[in-house]
Design a protein around this motif. Structure first.
Motif, short mmCIF file in Angstrom:
data_model
loop_
_atom_site.label_atom_id
_atom_site.label_comp_id
_atom_site.label_asym_id
_atom_site.label_seq_id
_atom_site.Cartn_x
_atom_site.Cartn_y
_atom_site.Cartn_z
N ALA A 235 0.86 -1.18 0.00
CA ALA A 235 0.00 0.00 0.00
C ALA A 235 0.90 1.23 0.00
O ALA A 235 2.09 1.15 0.33
N GLY A 236 0.30 2.38 -0.35
CA GLY A 236 1.05 3.63 -0.31
C GLY A 236 0.21 4.71 0.34
O GLY A 236 -1.03 4.66 0.30
N VAL A 237 0.89 5.68 0.98
CA VAL A 237 0.16 6.80 1.56
C VAL A 237 0.90 8.09 1.23
O VAL A 237 2.14 8.13 1.28
N TRP A 238 0.12 9.12 0.91
CA TRP A 238 0.69 10.44 0.57
C TRP A 238 0.10 11.48 1.49
O TRP A 238 -1.09 11.79 1.42
N SER A 239 0.94 11.99 2.40
CA SER A 239 0.51 13.06 3.32
C SER A 239 1.77 13.64 3.94
O SER A 239 2.79 12.94 4.07
N THR B 94 -1.07 11.13 10.18
CA THR B 94 -1.83 10.49 9.10
C THR B 94 -1.02 9.32 8.52
O THR B 94 -1.54 8.21 8.34
N CYS B 95 0.26 9.58 8.25
CA CYS B 95 1.11 8.54 7.66
C CYS B 95 1.19 7.32 8.58
O CYS B 95 1.10 6.18 8.13
N MET B 96 1.36 7.61 9.87
CA MET B 96 1.52 6.49 10.80
C MET B 96 0.22 5.71 10.97
O MET B 96 0.22 4.48 11.03
N THR B 97 -0.89 6.44 10.99
CA THR B 97 -2.18 5.76 11.14
C THR B 97 -2.43 4.83 9.95
O THR B 97 -2.86 3.68 10.12
N VAL C 62 5.55 5.21 2.24
CA VAL C 62 5.08 6.50 2.75
C VAL C 62 5.76 7.59 1.93
O VAL C 62 6.99 7.72 1.96
N ASN C 63 4.97 8.32 1.18
CA ASN C 63 5.46 9.39 0.31
C ASN C 63 6.48 8.92 -0.73
O ASN C 63 7.42 9.63 -1.10
#
Ligand code: NAD
Length: 503
Positions: A428-432, A437-440, A452-453
């Protein structure tokens, strides 16, 4: 409507296809019953390779050779440092033939040549990493069990390993398995996909040249249902390392259970990139396009679901569409190509079927959507489907093509629910820019890897594998060699045994 592709024929098209024979006990041999398989270049349409086609009799010979090499050959018995030197030599030889290997993978799989070069370079790095692990593999000792007892825990090679690989990263995936099995002192029978076997056969030559003794690595080409299945069922095989679809992974595990073989499974994925309004949206848009269309989406790690916050969905999608229009689809052998050919016409039809079904269920096709006309080979334009909802097949199943499904969310809880609402759990990926937010998200998604990013980076040092139906076990990372070992506990007793049972 994009202009039809005009694919030019490479020099290979005018000569005879390259032939490959099985590698059994250090010798190149025809299949027992003399059959062979042909592979057409999916980007150009001509027959590029012909391999000897194994069946269960050839598998038996290959396993016997690997078993003999394990039971009485030098490989498991030599110093790990000597094995490491052979692996390092293999890495050098792979590096020296990088261009040749990349071209074989591009011709057989349809992937862009520039990308293939990167994969072979990555594989070289993995072979070197495995060599380093060979030398650091160790067990444990327990001197805290009382004066009379010393406990020693050894790591011994598990035995003959069957290695079965898919077509989407032919050379890279065998390189995520074989060097670690070899570092541990195992011997192996390797089966590449029937569509992309050439570079694995070339690896066989490289390994013999590097000094891997005869019988340690055996390579058989052929169909999964007979060759792969026989490699899993064979009683002299101790472990199966499989990368492929979740469907075949389940069959493989069920068969391996009959003889309780150790299994390692790298299977499918349905990975989501979650984009929040406070992320670096320019970088995220590029990563969305990369995640969706890299390797024509024929990638277990494809970021096939774009899960974007509703406040930015419209602008973000506009940026993604703009970048998608610039993605160059075309001849896999052209240095500037980003998206090459689809692996087969059947697969192209399957991927297109997902897009048509999504349209029927209310999805909107914002880009691509169908086969790209061409004078040769089979191509599909990068496709974006918006308005996708969680219940749709395109949101839950592995499409395995250049198709980006767009879903939107309001809250972080909803984003996590959507991301986790699939039987898969690979990445999965997260952009913030917000650490909370990233850790959650990073803690809340049920996947083996979270970016992450960034997206789809990989390092030999980092373990890779899936939660849920994306697999079992991990590859790479510092414990990668341990996977190919058994633990043996030895208890040394000093002096007369204490605590007699009868007296
Ligand atoms: P596949 O499952 O059809 O085939 C994989 C391999 O298994 C091939 O060599 C095939 O010949 C063999 N095989 C087929 N039937 C068999 C059987 N009954 N017994 C034993 N072996 C058999 O997969 P594919 O279409 O080649 O590859 C695409 C799939 O691989 C996708 O689902 C993708 O996600 C997955 N994949 C996963 C990873 C990962 O690391 N998680 C990496 C790459 C690909």
């Amino acid at each position: 409507m994009n202009a039809p592709l005009n694919i030019s024929m490479p020099s290979e098209a005018s000569g005879a296809p390259k032939s490959y024979r099985l590698l059994i006990d250090g010798k190149q041999v025809e299949a027992v019953d003399g059959r062979s398989l042909e592979r057409r270049s999916p980007g150009h349409g001509f027959v590029v390779s012909r391999y000897a086609q194994a069946n269960e009799k050839d598998v038996d010979l290959a396993v016997q050779a690997a078993h003999k090499a394990f039971e009485s050959g030098p490989w498991p018995r030599m110093k790990a440092g000597e094995r490491a030197n052979v692996l390092l030599k293999a890495a050098d030889l792979i590096e020296a033939r990088l261009e040749e290997i990349a071209r074989l993978d591009a011709l057989e799989s349809g992937k862009p040549i520039a990308q293939a070069r990167g994969e072979i370079g990555g594989a070289v790095d993995i072979w070197r990493y495995a060599a380093s692990l060979a030398r650091t593999l160790s067990g444990d000792s327990y001197a805290n069990l009382g004066d009379a007892m010393l406990g020693v825990v050894l790591r011994e090679p598990v035995g003959v390993v069957s290695i079965i690989t898919p077509w989407n990263f032919p050379f890279l995936i065998v390189s995520q398995k074989l060097p670690f099995a070899l570092a541990a002192g195992c011997t192996a029978v390797v089966k590449p996909s029937e569509m992309t076997s050439a570079s694995t056969f070339l690896l066989g030559d490289v390994l013999l040249e590097a000094g891997v003794p005869a019988g340690v690595v055996n390579i058989v080409a052929g169909l999964g249902a007979d060759v792969g299945a026989a490699m899993v069922a064979h009683p002299s095989v101790e472990m199966v390392s499989f990368t492929g679809s979740t469907r075949v992974g389940k069959l493989t595990m069920a068969s391996a259970a009959n003889s309780l073989k150790k299994v390692s499974m790298e299977l499918g994925g349905k990975n989501g990139q979650i984009v929040f309004p406070d992320g670096d949206l320019e970088a995220a848009a590029d990563a969305a396009v990369f995640g969706g269309f890299f390797n024509a989406g024929e990638c277990c790690n494809a970021g096939s679901r774009l899960i974007v916050h509703q406040d930015i969905a419209s602008d973000f999608l506009a940026a993604v569409r703009k970048l998608t229009a610039k993605v160059r689809v075309g001849d896999p052998l052209d240095d500037g190509t980003k998206v090459g050919a689809m692996i087969s016409t059947d697969h192209l039809a399957k991927v297109s079927g997902y897009v048509s079904a999504a349209k029927g269920e209310g999805g909107e096709v914002l880009a691509g959507g169908g086969a790209r006309a061409s004078n040769a080979g089979q191509y599909l334009d990068p496709t974006i489907v918006s308005g996708v909802t969680e219940g749709m097949a395109i949101a839950r199943e592995e499409v395995f093509g250049p198709v980006l499904s767009v879903l939107s969310f309001k809250t972080i809880e909803e984003a996590l629910r959507i991301a986790n609402n699939t039987p898969y759990g690979l990445s999965a990926g997260v952009w913030s820019r917000d650490i909370d937010t990233c850790m959650t998200v990073a803690r809340g998604v049920r996947t083996g890897t979270v970016w992450v990013n960034t997206f789809m980076d990989g390092y030999p040092e980092l373990p890779f594998g899936g939660y849920k139906q994306s697999g079992l076990g991990r590859e790479l990372g510092r414990r990668a060699v341990e996977d190919y070992t058994e633990e043996k506990t030895i208890q040394f007793h000093r002096g007369q045994r204490t605590g007699w049972w009868v007296g």
